[in-house]
Design a protein around this motif. Structure first.
Motif, PDB file in Angstrom:
ATOM      1  N   ARG A 117       0.847  -1.196   0.000  1.00 23.32           N
ATOM      2  CA  ARG A 117       0.000   0.000   0.000  1.00 23.32           C
ATOM      3  C   ARG A 117       0.878   1.241   0.000  1.00 23.32           C
ATOM      4  N   ASP A 119       1.788   3.992   1.686  1.00 21.98           N
ATOM      5  CA  ASP A 119       1.645   4.417   3.073  1.00 21.98           C
ATOM      6  C   ASP A 119       2.872   5.230   3.477  1.00 21.98           C
ATOM      7  N   GLY A 167       0.691  -1.345  -5.694  1.00 23.55           N
ATOM      8  CA  GLY A 167      -0.727  -1.268  -5.359  1.00 23.55           C
ATOM      9  C   GLY A 167      -1.424  -0.021  -5.855  1.00 23.55           C
ATOM     10  N   SER A 189      -7.691   3.563   0.253  1.00 17.89           N
ATOM     11  CA  SER A 189      -6.643   2.982   1.084  1.00 17.89           C
ATOM     12  C   SER A 189      -6.075   1.723   0.443  1.00 17.89           C
ATOM     13  N   GLU A 190      -6.897   1.020  -0.363  1.00 18.23           N
ATOM     14  CA  GLU A 190      -6.443  -0.113  -1.151  1.00 18.23           C
ATOM     15  C   GLU A 190      -6.681   0.178  -2.623  1.00 18.23           C
TER      16      GLU A 190
END
Length: 372
Positions: A117, A119, A167, A189-190
Motif C-alpha cells: 500500500r 503508506d 498497489g 486505502s487499497e
C-alpha cells in the motif's frame, strides 16, 4: 410489434447523472426528443426495447440495470477540482472515471487486496526532497543506467508497472482534450487510481503520473491541469519534479551544461527524458533558473502542444483500436482478465463486458499480453 420496457425511471435518472450528462445531451445521443426522455424519467412514457439499448450503451450499463431500483450511491467519486480553466466535467470524462472505478473493483474481486500500500508520510513543501527520496527507495525507482537510457515511452511504461507492483492502478483515457484534464487521482486505502490523458505527450504523461502520486501520498483525490497557481498543485508539481530529477543528478548536469536559462533547461530535459516544463520547475526549485525562465518554457510548451494538436487533427488514420485499448487499460489490468479467464472464474462474455471491448479486440489484447 413494438416492444416497450417497464423500466424503473429512477434507475434512468441515476445512470444519466452518474455520467455527468444532462437530459438534453442524452436525448441527442440516442436521437430522441428531450421531452420524450423527460417522460421516461418521470414515468409518463415507456421506452422501446430499441431505444433502451441505445440508452444503455450510452450510459455504460446493461439493460437489466434499468429494471430495478438504482444503487444508493453514485459511482462517480468525489474529487477536488484543481483546474482553474477546466469547467464542468464532460460526460466523456465522467464515463472514463466511472469505468476506472469498475476496473478497480474487478481487480479486487479476482485478485484480492494488493500486498503493498502507498503508506508514506504526507508531503509538505519543506519535506518534498526527503519524500521524493523515500518514494524512489520505496518502489524502487527505475535505474539510472538502463540500457535504453531515458526514452520517454519506456520510462512511462516502467513507472506505470512499478506503481502497479506498489498497489496503484494506472489507466489512460482516449478522445478527451488535454485542455479538459491532464491527470486525475482517486484515493482509496487499497488500490488508489490514477487516470492520465492518453492524448498528451509521453514526457508530459510521465510528469502527470508522478504529480498524481503526490496527491495520493497526501490521501487526496484531484482533477488536475497541473497549474502552479491552484491550491496544492505546486506541491504535487514539486514532488513530481524531485522524483524524476534527483537533485544530485540535476546539479551535476547543470555544471556540465555549456548553456544557461532556457537552453540549459532544453539540454537537461532531453538528457533525463522529461518534459521541458518539468525540468524548468525543478531547476527553479533548485535555484538554477528564475521564474521568468519557467514562464517562458511554459509558453513555449503550450505553443508547441497547440501545433502538435493541429497536426494530429489533420493527420488521417492512427494506431489500431486494440492497441489504444491496450495502452488505456494497461498490462496489469489485462493480466487480471487473462488470469481470470484461464482460471475459469469468468467466461468470454464477462471478459468482454469487464474490458468494455468486443470479441476480436479482446482477443488481440490477450495475444499482446501473452506476447509481452
Amino acid at each position: 410489434m413494438t416492444v416497450r420496457m417497464d423500466i424503473d425511471p429512477r434507475a434512468l435518472v441515476w445512470a444519466r447523472e452518474n455520467h455527468g450528462m444532462d437530459l438534453h445531451a442524452l436525448a441527442t445521443a440516442v436521437n430522441t426528443p428531450p421531452a420524450i426522455v423527460a417522460a421516461w424519467e418521470n414515468g409518463e412514457k415507456r421506452p422501446t426495447y430499441k431505444q433502451m439499448r441505445k440508452v444503455a450503451k450510452k450510459l455504460d450499463q446493461g439493460l437489466p440495470f434499468f429494471l430495478v431500483p438504482p444503487p444508493r450511491d453514485k459511482e462517480l467519486p468525489e474529487t477536488v477540482d484543481y483546474r482553474r480553466r477546466g469547467g464542468p466535467v464532460s460526460p466523456a470524462l465522467a464515463r472514463e472515471i466511472v469505468r476506472t472505478e469498475r476496473y478497480r473493483q474487478t481487480v479486487l474481486t479476482y485478485e484480492g487486496p494488493p500486498s503493498r500500500r502507498l503508506d508514506l508520510r504526507p508531503l509538505t513543501m519543506p519535506t518534498v526532497e526527503q519524500r521524493a527520496r523515500e518514494f524512489r527507495e520505496w518502489l524502487p525507482a527505475p535505474r539510472e543506467d538502463h540500457p535504453y537510457g531515458h526514452d520517454p515511452l519506456r520510462l512511462l511504461n516502467e513507472w506505470r508497472e512499478l506503481l502497479a507492483t506498489a498497489g496503484i492502478l494506472v489507466f489512460q483515457a482516449s478522445r478527451i482534450p488535454p485542455e479538459e484534464f491532464r491527470g486525475l487521482s482517486v484515493y482509496h486505502s487499497e488500490l488508489p487510481i490514477i487516470l492520465i490523458n492518453g492524448a498528451d505527450a509521453n514526457r508530459a504523461k510521465l510528469f502527470t503520473l508522478l504529480h498524481e502520486v503526490g496527491h495520493l501520498i497526501n490521501r487526496t483525490s484531484g482533477l488536475c491541469l497541473l497549474e502552479d497557481k491552484q491550491v496544492d498543485e505546486p506541491l504535487a508539481n514539486a514532488f513530481a519534479a524531485a522524483v524524476l530529477l534527483p537533485a544530485d543528478a540535476v546539479l551535476t548536469a547543470a555544471k556540465q551544461a555549456e548553456s544557461e536559462g532556457v537552453d540549459m533547461v532544453e539540454v537537461i530535459a532531453k538528457q533525463r527524458g522529461v518534459s521541458r516544463l518539468a525540468c524548468a520547475i525543478r531547476l527553479h526549485h533548485l535555484g538554477l533558473v528564475d521564474r521568468k525562465v519557467v514562464d517562458e518554457i511554459r509558453d513555449l510548451t503550450e505553443a508547441a502542444w497547440k501545433r502538435h494538436r493541429e497536426e494530429l487533427r489533420a493527420r488521417k488514420g492512427g494506431p489500431p483500436y486494440w492497441r489504444v485499448r491496450y495502452r488505456d487499460l494497461g498490462q496489469t489490468f489485462i493480466g487480471v482478465i487473462a488470469r481470470a479467464l484461464e482460471a475459469g472464474t469468468i467466461d468470454w462474455v464477462e471478459a468482454i463486458a469487464l474490458t468494455n471491448t468486443k470479441g476480436p479486440t479482446l482477443d488481440r489484447l490477450l495475444n499482446e499480453y501473452h506476447g509481452q
